[in-house]
Motif scaffolding. Structure first.
Motif: not given
Length: 273
Positions: A184, A188, A199, A203, A254-255
């Protein structure tokens, strides 16, 4: 209204609108509703106005008691603004299926109950067709709505959000060979501004939905001293729950998209399989 919008722009993460303003409303409801009105005089607007006016009266200067009262109210507001996000973090952990060890017996019972209630979407579709053929259109519509929100795999978590997040992890693993937990941070940091912003926004929406559920619980508890607060909490709960489902769905999609872009973008460092 323009002042509130400007404050929201200046305070990072909408801290004013998401935390300080709800905390102020909650403390005022606790002081005026729970402390002054109570259950017996729950709708006494005259008493409520007198209580608020007494707290705002500044003529003749503030006495020591007045200053102390203002300080206590300010401390209570700030405490609520900081405590509720902590409670929201616990709600977010439970919603994601990451239950602590001492709640695992309950988690297994809830998961088993969800498995018993689960039906395959294809079976729900066949039931809907039979119901519509029999003229039971309302039942058919209900079955169609249930089929649309039912996963094709049996539940493996005590919550729908947990199942959706696990499905995203499996999908990312199959499509890109990545592990979300370990990759992750790498993805990112290497992502462009648009994926990183997307993201962050999804979140933030997830956190905001968890905070809404925390405020719902707080107002419901306050209803023990002033029952209109419980009505507010009950009304907030379905809105927060629907927001949580939408936020989880947006976060998962989205992930998946960001990891897919990371796997196909040659400029992005390869994530470990």
């Amino acid at each position: 209204m323009e002042l509130l919008v400007e404050l929201q722009k200046r305070i990072p993460d909408g801290w004013f609108m998401r935390r300080l303003l709800p905390a102020t409303l909650f403390v005022m409801a606790a002081v005026v509703g729970g402390g002054q009105l109570g259950q017996r005089h729950w709708n006494d607007l005259g008493l409520a106005r007198e209580s608020i006016a007494g707290g705002l009266r500044l003529s003749g200067g503030l006495s020591a008691d007045g200053v102390a009262s203002l300080v206590l109210v300010a401390v209570a507001i700030l405490a609520a603004a900081f405590v509720v996000p902590l409670a929201a973090g616990a709600i977010g952990a439970l919603a994601s299926g990451a239950w602590p060890w001492w709640l695992m017996p309950l988690a297994r019972r809830v998961t088993a109950w969800r498995v018993r209630r689960w039906a395959h979407p294809d079976e729900l579709g066949r039931q809907s067709v039979r119901a519509r053929a029999a003229g039971r259109h309302l039942r058919a519509d209900r079955l169609d709505a249930r089929r649309a929100r039912t996963e094709r795999a049996a539940p493996g978590s005590p919550t729908w959000s947990g199942d959706r997040l696990r499905a995203t992890e499996e999908h990312v693993g199959r499509e890109s060979g990545s592990d979300i937990a370990s990759d992750w941070t790498k993805v990112l940091l290497s992502a462009d501004d648009i994926p990183r912003t997307a993201l962050s926004e999804t979140r933030a929406a997830y956190d905001a939905a968890c905070e809404a559920l925390a405020w719902s619980a707080a107002f419901t508890i306050l209803g023990a001293w002033w029952w209109p607060a419980a009505a507010v909490g009950v009304l907030l709960w379905p809105a927060g729950w629907l927001s949580l489902r939408r936020a989880v769905e947006a976060l998962c999609r989205t992930t998946e998209a960001v990891f897919a872009l990371a796997a196909t973008d040659p400029a992005t460092p390869t994530v470990s399989p």
